[in-house]
Structures are given as C-alpha cells and as structure tokens.
Design a protein around this motif. Structure first.
Motif, PDB file in Angstrom:
ATOM      1  N   ARG A  59       0.905  -1.278   0.027  1.00 48.22           N
ATOM      2  CA  ARG A  59       0.108   0.099  -0.001  1.00 48.22           C
ATOM      3  C   ARG A  59       0.992   1.241  -0.058  1.00 48.22           C
ATOM      4  O   ARG A  59       2.026   1.311   0.664  1.00 48.22           O
TER       5      ARG A  59
ATOM      6  N   SER B 193       1.705   2.129   3.504  1.00 47.27           N
ATOM      7  CA  SER B 193       2.478   1.250   4.300  1.00 47.27           C
ATOM      8  C   SER B 193       3.875   1.685   4.122  1.00 47.27           C
ATOM      9  O   SER B 193       4.441   2.341   3.318  1.00 47.27           O
ATOM     10  N   LEU B 194       4.818   1.292   5.260  1.00 46.14           N
ATOM     11  CA  LEU B 194       6.120   1.727   5.302  1.00 46.14           C
ATOM     12  C   LEU B 194       6.950   0.769   4.460  1.00 46.14           C
ATOM     13  O   LEU B 194       8.061   1.039   4.246  1.00 46.14           O
TER      14      LEU B 194
ATOM     15  N   HIS C 231       9.462   0.061  12.859  1.00 49.39           N
ATOM     16  CA  HIS C 231       8.417   1.050  13.067  1.00 49.39           C
ATOM     17  C   HIS C 231       8.536   1.434  14.518  1.00 49.39           C
ATOM     18  O   HIS C 231       8.461   0.507  15.547  1.00 49.39           O
TER      19      HIS C 231
ATOM     20  N   GLU D  68      -5.169   5.922  10.543  1.00 46.64           N
ATOM     21  CA  GLU D  68      -4.291   5.193   9.826  1.00 46.64           C
ATOM     22  C   GLU D  68      -2.807   4.470  10.333  1.00 46.64           C
ATOM     23  O   GLU D  68      -2.512   3.594  10.039  1.00 46.64           O
ATOM     24  N   GLN D  69      -2.404   5.214  11.464  1.00 49.69           N
ATOM     25  CA  GLN D  69      -1.367   4.490  12.090  1.00 49.69           C
ATOM     26  C   GLN D  69      -1.765   3.182  12.757  1.00 49.69           C
ATOM     27  O   GLN D  69      -1.004   2.029  12.817  1.00 49.69           O
TER      28      GLN D  69
ATOM     29  N   GLU E 195      -1.606   0.525  10.021  1.00 54.33           N
ATOM     30  CA  GLU E 195      -0.365   0.378   9.654  1.00 54.33           C
ATOM     31  C   GLU E 195       0.264  -0.837  10.788  1.00 54.33           C
ATOM     32  O   GLU E 195       0.979  -1.519  10.417  1.00 54.33           O
ATOM     33  N   TRP E 196       0.134  -0.464  11.999  1.00 54.92           N
ATOM     34  CA  TRP E 196       0.450  -1.549  12.738  1.00 54.92           C
ATOM     35  C   TRP E 196      -0.104  -2.811  12.858  1.00 54.92           C
ATOM     36  O   TRP E 196       0.543  -3.738  12.799  1.00 54.92           O
TER      37      TRP E 196
ATOM     38  N   ASP F 119      -1.224  -4.289  10.285  1.00 57.23           N
ATOM     39  CA  ASP F 119      -0.589  -4.795   8.816  1.00 57.23           C
ATOM     40  C   ASP F 119       0.856  -5.323   9.350  1.00 57.23           C
ATOM     41  O   ASP F 119       1.339  -6.488   8.960  1.00 57.23           O
ATOM     42  N   SER F 120       1.396  -4.445  10.028  1.00 57.11           N
ATOM     43  CA  SER F 120       2.923  -4.793  10.189  1.00 57.11           C
ATOM     44  C   SER F 120       3.002  -5.900  11.090  1.00 57.11           C
ATOM     45  O   SER F 120       3.926  -6.727  11.028  1.00 57.11           O
TER      46      SER F 120
END
Lengths: 292, 171
Positions: free
Chosen positions: A255, A258-259, B28, B107-108, B111-112, B114-115
């Motif tokens: 994404r 995404s990082l 992260h 959003e954060q 992301e978390w 997902d990570s």
C-alpha cells in the motif's frame, strides 16, 4: 526484561512442526561443564529443554544477528553461536557426531527471520516476473488454472474452510483472519479478475470487523481468512499442484501508506514497485552474502 | 511452571546494531498508549509506551528509556482491530487476555495491524511455501534449487512431514 513467557513456552511446545530437534551439549554459563539438553528449533527461536519430555523449555536463544561457526574446543564436534556485539555471550555447543554438527550448524545459520524474509522477497519477485512476462491475461490462469477451474477450486476451498475452521485456529500461526481486512493482493498475485473484484468489495465493507478471528466472514472473504489454514490443510496433502491452487495466504500487502513501499501501488506503479523490491532484494542479497 | 531463561540481551544488542543493516521492512517506532488488561481487581492499567517492532518481537519501552522493559513474541497470536484507533494482540494459549494498543490515528492503527500480521515467522513461511509451489507449478522448476536450499526443513510444503524421506532420528 519481561517477556510473554507463557506464550513463548506455548510456541515451543505447540504442535506446529519444528524445523529441527535433537540432543546437543551446551556449555553452561556459571557451571562451565557441557550439559546435555534437548533442543527444538522453531523459526528463529532455539529452545532447549532439560529432558526430551520436559513440558517447558528452560531457555531460548533468539537467532537474529548471529553467526554460527565451528570452534576450537576440547569437546568434539563443537560449534558456537556468536552475536555481533562485543558484550554478547558466546553460546558454545557440541553435537554427538560430525553429521549432527554439520546439520545443526547449517540449520541454525539460516534460522533467522531476516533470512526467511529475504527468501520470501526473492520468490515473490520471481513470481511477479513470471506472471508479468506471461502477460496480464495469464494472471487468472496463473492462480486458478484455466477459466473453468477457479470456480471449482473456490468451492473446494470454501468447503475445506468450513470443515477446517475449528482445527485451524489452534494450529495455524496467527494472522490469517486479520489479513481479510486488507485489500487483496494487487497486481499479479490477485488471481483472476472477478475473484479479485469480489474480494475487494467484501474487504471494503468489512474493513472494521474483518480482522476478528471469531467473527464469521463472508464466503469469499472466508477464502482469504482461511487462506492460511487451508494452506495448513493443503500442506498435509501431497497433491500440491494437482487441482489448482487453494487460496494462498495473503502475500505481503503493498500500500502506498505502508512503510514497506515508498510508492503507491496500483497497476500503473507496479513497475516501480517491482524495481524497488528488486533493488531491495539485491541489496539484501549482497549484504547477506557478505555477512556469510 | 518454571521461568524461561530468556537469553535475550544479546539478541537485543545485536538487533540494535543490525537495525542499520539489513531490513526490507523499515522498523516501526511509534509512541502508542498501551493498555494492559489485567484480571486483577477488575482494573485496567493504562500506560504510555514506545513500541518497536523488530522481526517477530514487539518491544516496549518507557518513553524516555533506551532499554526495553518488555517484549512480546508475535507467534501464535491474533491481532484484532478493536476500533478505529485501537488494536489488540491476544495469544492463542491465553485467548481471554488482550494487550490493547491505542494509536494516534486510524491510519497508524491500520499500519500497525498490518505490520504485526506480517511480523510472524510462521506467516512468512506460509507465503514462501505458496510462492515456491506456484512458481514450480508455472515453470516446472523449483525456485529454491538454484540456491541449494530445496531440502531445508523450513521450506517444505509439509514441514515436519517430509515429502522426501529424511532420517533425522540420529540427530
């Protein structure tokens, strides 16, 4: 430092198959004699038990950022696990014979999470190359086989999910259900068009609650939810390619936010993503080879 | 039960050093409010912690300290979105206990989640097995052969139930 010890011990002893087990001698820290222990390697964790039938490990060594080397020792078949840090202790071990020593050194030196990630990225890149080379129209065929097939594999797959639901949660590692809230694999890993569209629709409306393991997912989202568990079931049978591919575990999501990726995904940017991953893997490979 | 002698410090030190080196996924670091739910006098303790994801571990720190005060191994666990800004981690062996994490934004939080999903060795292994099998199916070739790692246990379709006969009984 605190650790979720009970859960770590659970991982050590649960029924997920270990990568390697066996007796090794481990040199003690205070008592510098070598003690015979039962070792279990799972992923990047090397657990050791007092006895083979002990219910809980007495220790664990995390195999990240370490090297495994043969070492000089009064003990025969000795090797050592060393960390890239001046303060770190060296873990001296000894096997019972030459073959065991070589086998353990090999298994431990490739046990890191980073190594696994490297290989995954490389295969992911290869698969993308293959599918890209074959052209967009191949995408559906690539995952589901010829047009006629995907339906049957989906049916097959849903049936499997239903019956496997109760057992999968205990043996499957973790996040299969969570991934259902993610937009499905974009680009070449998406499977045939309509399948992808449907999953996108579902994940779009169930974004908030799609992750829960216990919540009953829609039939197709179930395909993704149960992706990992059907993969577990699939792992048990030999006909890996026989009747098409069961829904795969959702591959790493890409994404823009995404990082992991500096670039927004989407077919227009895929070549950028591809390049980026290619560069990353190449860098990793070089670094990895240099560290060997 | 006994206490695991968790030989951790070396790993942390090594991980700290190696952070600058090899990582495809960026580490992260974020400050998240961490709520640990305890079954203790029906009270939920809320603490602000810095959390750091390193391979399959989630470390947590006091916000002004460099050494972690704790870590969670992210295997055999379930990650759940609790609401728009909160996610939870629960371990399969203790499913009623949840570690709650409240983020700064939706959003954060996404992301978390997902990570952390991806921060599992077992998850990666499954991906690998899929790619390997798929590439083999499409090309007739095992992609691991060129690296000489086809036989490694960790890459087998049915890990532990070797498709190829292998005698590990002596080892």
């Amino acid at each position: 430092m605190k650790l979720n010890e009970r859960s770590v011990a659970h991982y050590a002893t649960c029924d997920s198959p270990p990568d390697k087990t066996g007796f090794l001698f481990k040199k003690g820290e205070r008592n510098t004699a070598y003690h015979r222990r039962w070792f279990v390697l799972k992923g990047n964790m090397l657990f050791y038990f007092e006895e083979r039938d002990s219910r809980e490990p007495i220790g664990v060594i995390v195999l990240e950022g370490c090297t495994v080397e043969l070492c000089e020792s009064a003990e025969e078949f000795a090797f050592a696990i060393k960390f890239d840090c001046a303060k770190a202790r060296v873990y001296k071990m000894a096997a019972e014979n030459q073959a065991a020593m070589e086998s353990w050194v090999k298994a431990l030196s490739r046990a890191s999470f980073d190594y696994m990630r490297l290989v995954v990225k490389e295969l992911e890149r290869q698969l993308e190359e293959i599918q890209e080379a074959a052209g967009g129209s191949f995408v559906g065929a690539g995952v589901g086989g010829p047009q006629a097939r995907p339906k049957s594999s989906r049916r097959n797959h849903v049936a499997r999910s239903r019956s496997g639901a109760s057992s999968s949660s205990s043996s499957s590692s973790s996040m299969s259900s969570s991934s259902s809230s993610a937009p499905p694999m974009s680009g070449p890993l998406s499977g045939q068009r309509s399948f992808q569209d449907e999953v996108q629709l579902i994940s779009g409306c169930s974004k908030e609650n799609g992750v829960a393991w216990s919540k009953p997912p829609a039939a197709l989202a179930n395909g993704f939810v149960e992706g990992a568990s059907s993969c577990v079931a699939w792992e048990g049978c030999a006909d890996s390619g026989a009747d098409g591919v069961r829904a795969p575990p959702v591959p790493p999501r890409r994404r823009g936010a995404s990082l992991e990726s500096p670039v927004s995904p989407g077919t227009g940017c895929f070549s950028k993503l591809h390049d980026w991953y290619g560069r990353e893997v190449e860098e990793l490979r070089v670094q990895w080879l240099q560290s060997q | 039960g006994g206490v695991i002698n968790f030989l951790f410090h070396d790993f942390w030190a090594a991980a700290n050093v190696s952070q600058q080196k090899v990582h495809a996924t960026r580490l992260h670091c974020a400050v998240c409010v961490v709520k640990f739910s305890f079954h203790f006098r029906c009270r939920t303790v809320v603490k602000k912690r810095l959390v750091k994801l390193v391979v399959n571990f989630l470390f947590y720190f006091r916000t002004d300290e460099e050494e972690p005060i704790g870590a969670l191994l992210l295997e055999q666990c379930r990650v759940e979105r609790e609401d728009s800004q909160t996610f939870s981690i629960a371990f399969l062996d203790e499913a009623e206990r949840k570690y709650l994490f409240e983020c700064d934004s939706e959003e954060q939080c996404g992301e978390w989640v997902d990570s952390i999903i991806k921060a599992s060795y077992e998850f990666m292994r499954k991906n690998l097995i899929f790619y390997r099998t798929e590439i083999h199916r499409l090309t007739g070739k095992d992609p691991l052969e060129q690296y000489g790692i086809s036989d490694e246990t960790r890459f087998q379709v049915s890990n532990g139930l070797q498709l190829m006969p292998r005698d590990t009984s002596s080892l």
